[in-house]
Design an enzyme around this catalytic site. Structure first.
Site, PDB file in Angstrom:
ATOM      1  N   GLU A 276       8.031  -4.240  -4.302  1.00 37.39           N
ATOM      2  CA  GLU A 276       7.991  -5.537  -4.235  1.00 37.39           C
ATOM      3  C   GLU A 276       9.124  -6.697  -4.553  1.00 37.39           C
ATOM      4  O   GLU A 276       9.158  -7.992  -5.278  1.00 37.39           O
ATOM      5  CB  GLU A 276       7.357  -5.365  -5.940  1.00 37.39           C
ATOM      6  CG  GLU A 276       6.348  -4.472  -6.092  1.00 37.39           C
ATOM      7  CD  GLU A 276       6.465  -4.488  -7.594  1.00 37.39           C
ATOM      8  OE1 GLU A 276       6.919  -4.357  -8.349  1.00 37.39           O
ATOM      9  OE2 GLU A 276       5.323  -2.972  -7.557  1.00 37.39           O
TER      10      GLU A 276
ATOM     11  N   GLU B 223      -0.665   3.378  -4.366  1.00 40.16           N
ATOM     12  CA  GLU B 223      -0.938   3.694  -5.553  1.00 40.16           C
ATOM     13  C   GLU B 223      -2.318   3.820  -6.744  1.00 40.16           C
ATOM     14  O   GLU B 223      -2.806   2.580  -6.764  1.00 40.16           O
ATOM     15  CB  GLU B 223       0.031   2.997  -6.281  1.00 40.16           C
ATOM     16  CG  GLU B 223       1.340   2.735  -5.957  1.00 40.16           C
ATOM     17  CD  GLU B 223       2.543   2.402  -6.617  1.00 40.16           C
ATOM     18  OE1 GLU B 223       1.907   1.270  -8.033  1.00 40.16           O
ATOM     19  OE2 GLU B 223       3.414   2.246  -6.377  1.00 40.16           O
TER      20      GLU B 223
HETATM   21  O1  9MR Z   1       3.587   4.076 -13.723  1.00 37.27           O
HETATM   22  C1  9MR Z   1       4.694   3.711 -13.810  1.00 37.27           C
HETATM   23  C2  9MR Z   1       4.297   3.179 -15.519  1.00 37.27           C
HETATM   24  O2  9MR Z   1       4.449   4.968 -16.245  1.00 37.27           O
HETATM   25  C3  9MR Z   1       5.665   2.821 -15.877  1.00 37.27           C
HETATM   26  O3  9MR Z   1       6.574   2.699 -16.939  1.00 37.27           O
HETATM   27  C4  9MR Z   1       6.424   1.016 -14.991  1.00 37.27           C
HETATM   28  C5  9MR Z   1       7.942   0.766 -14.975  1.00 37.27           C
HETATM   29  O4  9MR Z   1       8.562   1.410 -14.054  1.00 37.27           O
HETATM   30  O5  9MR Z   1       5.933   1.581 -13.183  1.00 37.27           O
HETATM   31  C6  9MR Z   1       4.595   1.791 -13.029  1.00 37.27           C
HETATM   32  O6  9MR Z   1       4.216   2.382 -11.540  1.00 37.27           O
HETATM   33  C7  9MR Z   1       4.398   0.867 -11.221  1.00 37.27           C
HETATM   34  C8  9MR Z   1       4.900   1.402  -9.193  1.00 37.27           C
HETATM   35  O7  9MR Z   1       6.332   2.112 -10.266  1.00 37.27           O
HETATM   36  C9  9MR Z   1       5.603   0.989  -8.630  1.00 37.27           C
HETATM   37  N1  9MR Z   1       3.612   0.038  -8.437  1.00 37.27           N
HETATM   38  C10 9MR Z   1       3.440  -0.298  -9.625  1.00 37.27           C
HETATM   39  C11 9MR Z   1       2.845   0.624 -10.468  1.00 37.27           C
HETATM   40  C12 9MR Z   1       2.319   0.559 -11.472  1.00 37.27           C
HETATM   41  O8  9MR Z   1       3.073  -0.818 -12.588  1.00 37.27           O
END
Ligand code: 9MR
Length: 403
Positions: free
Chosen positions: A180, A287
């Site tokens: 990101e 994802e």
């Molecule tokens: O699913 C993840 C959630 O449990 C966490 O709280 C969050 C912050 O660390 O991240 C979520 O996963 C993200 C991923 O790491 C990067 N792309 C977006 C995902 C959804 O927010």
């Protein structure tokens, strides 16, 4: 009279009984056929897993939290359906490396050990998350609280990447090296963060070169969201082209694929896959999910709908069939497209295992969501059967056309 009524009633009962018998006999073959269809599809979902249905087109994966792996039912489902696992949180910089000299290896070690024990590969996620709110102070500040210099930041990134990659390189076949880094929509090129303010794109180069040094064979991924939308796609192509021009070893774009019901993205996806193919960059769908209680409105008009949305939970008692069908169609269309671009797509991973575990039940507000292929009871949903059918059909089409 009473007798006559009695007789009449008895004959009525008899007649009803006889008709029921006839109906039951007539329906028997249908009932049997129905149950065997049910059995067949039950068996076929057992036999035909997502990974088997995808075959050698792309790997099928899932991102799950480390805690999920301790549940035997989840572990079985994962092992049956997928071949590659992404740790949802425990390998992220803030999880694994909370201070310069402190490392939390226990959870990622358990995660990777699970993968090894179950014959699964791992996607290392993620080495650098290029956002200030996903970065600990120790990374972006000096001991005296001053902003970090370019050299110190690059050295810290190098140390972080080298440590994590060398520890897990045996199990990790793919790495989300940078996550990101691009600005959203029409805003500038790179997202404003300590990384870009201090180094421009150099931190990306350092992260990829270090990852390659410690894991020469892994697929190295730049991961981001919404890059199929034209404005952000331009920035993605610019970034990947600049990195390639500098000889930076970036192999793939991780298309997160957090879709919303009804978002009309197919044409944009085609254009994106095409552009990446032309650039010689692979795609991983990193994802995947389809949000049915769409979240876009949360950010619209400077957040003016947020109070209203906070209590908006339209499907808490179940999903209307109409919505279910729309989601099925959307999943079918996506998988048809993934099949068409199988030469470009190296992996398709869902984000979370079943509807009850999805992050979309909590983000950006609490609601009951149904974004995945398995329901809250771990059962394959009709969308699962639809995806399996698309994968089977398209496989047969290729076989019969000699591809
Ligand atoms: O699913 C993840 C959630 O449990 C966490 O709280 C969050 C912050 O660390 O991240 C979520 O996963 C993200 C991923 O790491 C990067 N792309 C977006 C995902 C959804 O927010």
């Amino acid at each position: 009279m009473d007798d006559a009524i009695d007789e009449f009633q008895r004959s009525g009962v008899q007649l009803r009984f006889q008709s029921l018998l006839v109906v039951a006999l007539l329906a028997l073959p249908l009932i049997l056929a129905g149950s065997s269809i049910g059995q067949e599809s039950g068996e076929s979902t057992k036999k035909m897993s997502l990974k088997d249905a995808a075959g050698d087109r792309f790997k099928m994966g899932v991102g799950v939290s480390e805690q999920v792996l301790a549940d035997p039912q989840c572990a079985e489902l994962i092992e049956n359906q997928f071949q590659i696992l992404t740790p949802e949180n425990c390998m992220k910089p803030q999880g694994i490396h909370p201070a310069e000299e402190t490392w939390n290896f226990e959870a990622p070690d358990r995660f990777v050990a699970f993968a090894k024990d179950h014959g699964l590969e791992v996607v290392g996620h993620c080495l650098v998350w290029a956002k200030d709110d996903r970065t600990d102070d120790w990374m972006m500040q000096l001991d005296n609280g001053q902003a970090v210099s370019r050299d110190v930041l690059l050295r810290r990134i190098e140390n972080h990447v080298a440590t994590v990659v060398s520890r897990y390189q045996e199990s990790a076949t793919m790495w989300d090296v940078v996550n990101e880094a691009l600005a959203d929509g029409e805003e500038g090129y790179l997202r404003d963060s300590v990384y870009t303010r201090t180094t421009g794109i150099d931190f990306i180069e350092t992260a990829f070169r270090t990852a390659r040094k410690h894991d020469p064979d892994a697929l190295l991924i730049y991961n981001d969201y919404n890059c199929h939308f034209p404005d952000k796609r331009k920035k993605l192509i610019r970034l990947l082209s600049e990195l390639k021009d500098r000889g930076v070893p970036v192999d793939a774009y991780g298309m997160q694929g957090h879709f919303e019901l009804g978002d009309d993205s197919l044409t944009q996806l085609v254009e994106t896959f095409q552009a990446l193919r032309d650039l010689g960059i692979k795609v991983v769908v990193s994802e995947l999910d389809i949000d049915v209680v769409k979240r876009g409105r949360w950010w619209a008009d400077d957040g003016k709908y947020r109070d209203e949305l906070k209590t908006y939970d339209p499907y808490k008692d179940g999903l209307p069939d109409e919505i279910r069908q729309q989601q099925i169609k959307q999943y079918e269309a996506l998988f048809r497209l993934f099949d068409e671009y199988q030469d470009t797509i190296a992996r398709v991973s869902f984000w979370n295992l079943h509807d009850g575990q999805s992050w979309l039940n909590y983000f950006p507000w609490n609601r009951t969501n149904y974004p995945l292929l398995f329901d809250r009871q771990f059962q394959p949903k009709p969308a699962y059967d639809a995806v399996i059918n698309v994968l089977r059909e398209t496989e047969t089409d290729h076989a019969s056309s000699g591809e």
